[in-house]
Design an enzyme around this catalytic site. Sequence first.
Site, short mmCIF file in Angstrom:
data_model
loop_
_atom_site.label_atom_id
_atom_site.label_comp_id
_atom_site.label_asym_id
_atom_site.label_seq_id
_atom_site.Cartn_x
_atom_site.Cartn_y
_atom_site.Cartn_z
CG ASP A 1 -1.86 1.20 1.28
OD1 ASP A 1 -2.39 1.58 0.22
OD2 ASP A 1 -2.04 1.76 2.36
CB SER A 2 0.14 4.76 -0.80
OG SER A 2 -1.06 4.87 -0.05
CB CYS B 1 -2.74 1.05 -2.69
SG CYS B 1 -2.68 2.81 -3.12
CD GLU C 1 -1.92 7.56 8.12
OE1 GLU C 1 -0.95 8.27 8.47
OE2 GLU C 1 -1.93 6.86 7.10
CB CYS D 1 -9.60 5.29 0.71
SG CYS D 1 -8.05 5.61 1.60
CG HIS E 1 -6.32 5.23 5.76
ND1 HIS E 1 -5.45 5.01 4.72
CD2 HIS E 1 -5.55 5.56 6.83
CE1 HIS E 1 -4.21 5.21 5.13
NE2 HIS E 1 -4.24 5.55 6.42
#
Length: 275
Positions: free
Chosen positions: A13-14, A76, A155, A187, A189
């Site tokens: 993932d990024s 991702c 995050e 996404c 997240h």
Amino acid sequence: MTADKNAPVGVFDSGLGGLTVVREIMRNLPDESLVYFGDTARVPYGNKSKDTIIRYSGQIIRFLQEQNVKAIVVACNTASALALDTVEKEIDLPILGVVRPGAGMAIRTTRNKRIGVIATEGTIRSGLYHELICAEDPEISVFEKACPLFVPLVEEGWNKDPVTEEVARRYLKELLENDIDTLIMGCTHYPLLRTLLKRVVGEKVTLVNPAYETAQALKQLLEKRNLFHEPVSVGEEAGRYRYFASDSIEHFKDFANRILPYDIVQAEQVAIEKY
């Protein structure tokens, strides 16, 4: 390239969000070993060009190949949308992304043929969710919204914060006004905001989690290729997961230990540009 069924699956993932895909693989394929790479030095991917994403993805795939993985999951959405078609032609390993499984589930879920997609700017700009859904069913209307603030809020650990809920209500207002009945969390997240998002969209809207759908797609791929890992004993799990990142190892471990079922004791930093 190795076809050893007991080799690990590579996941990248990024940055940190792909750990939600790792979590679903751990839950749904508990015998599999994993190698995870998070490109924390170069995150986010969502605002970078297609050529840059292809170059980054190629470097990471070469690193994962050095780890002798048997398959690769592009965990991702941006890299799945912009780079997967290119990089899969350059390797002889099975590889899958997160966009196609999520789009497929949304198509099967919607009743009124009105699907919403929330994602990073790069994923929305690619139009891949729209393209895949409408190619399968041209009668479906797809409404997309970039939600760039969600990643830093997650995050920061503000998954349940009133500020995050207010941001979500603003982002989703337009989609809800278009009478969507299905919403793709596009996404990696965003599944960490699932409870909050469900409160915002209400009971009439079904949330689609591409991380879960990707784990199911991986299960089907490994079964088809006869690549399921041999059963492992209880208690062996944590030692079979290896983690790498391009920067910010301590932050990586802190975030991972908030969301994964097994604590990360060690993560290694990799100079990914050399690949």
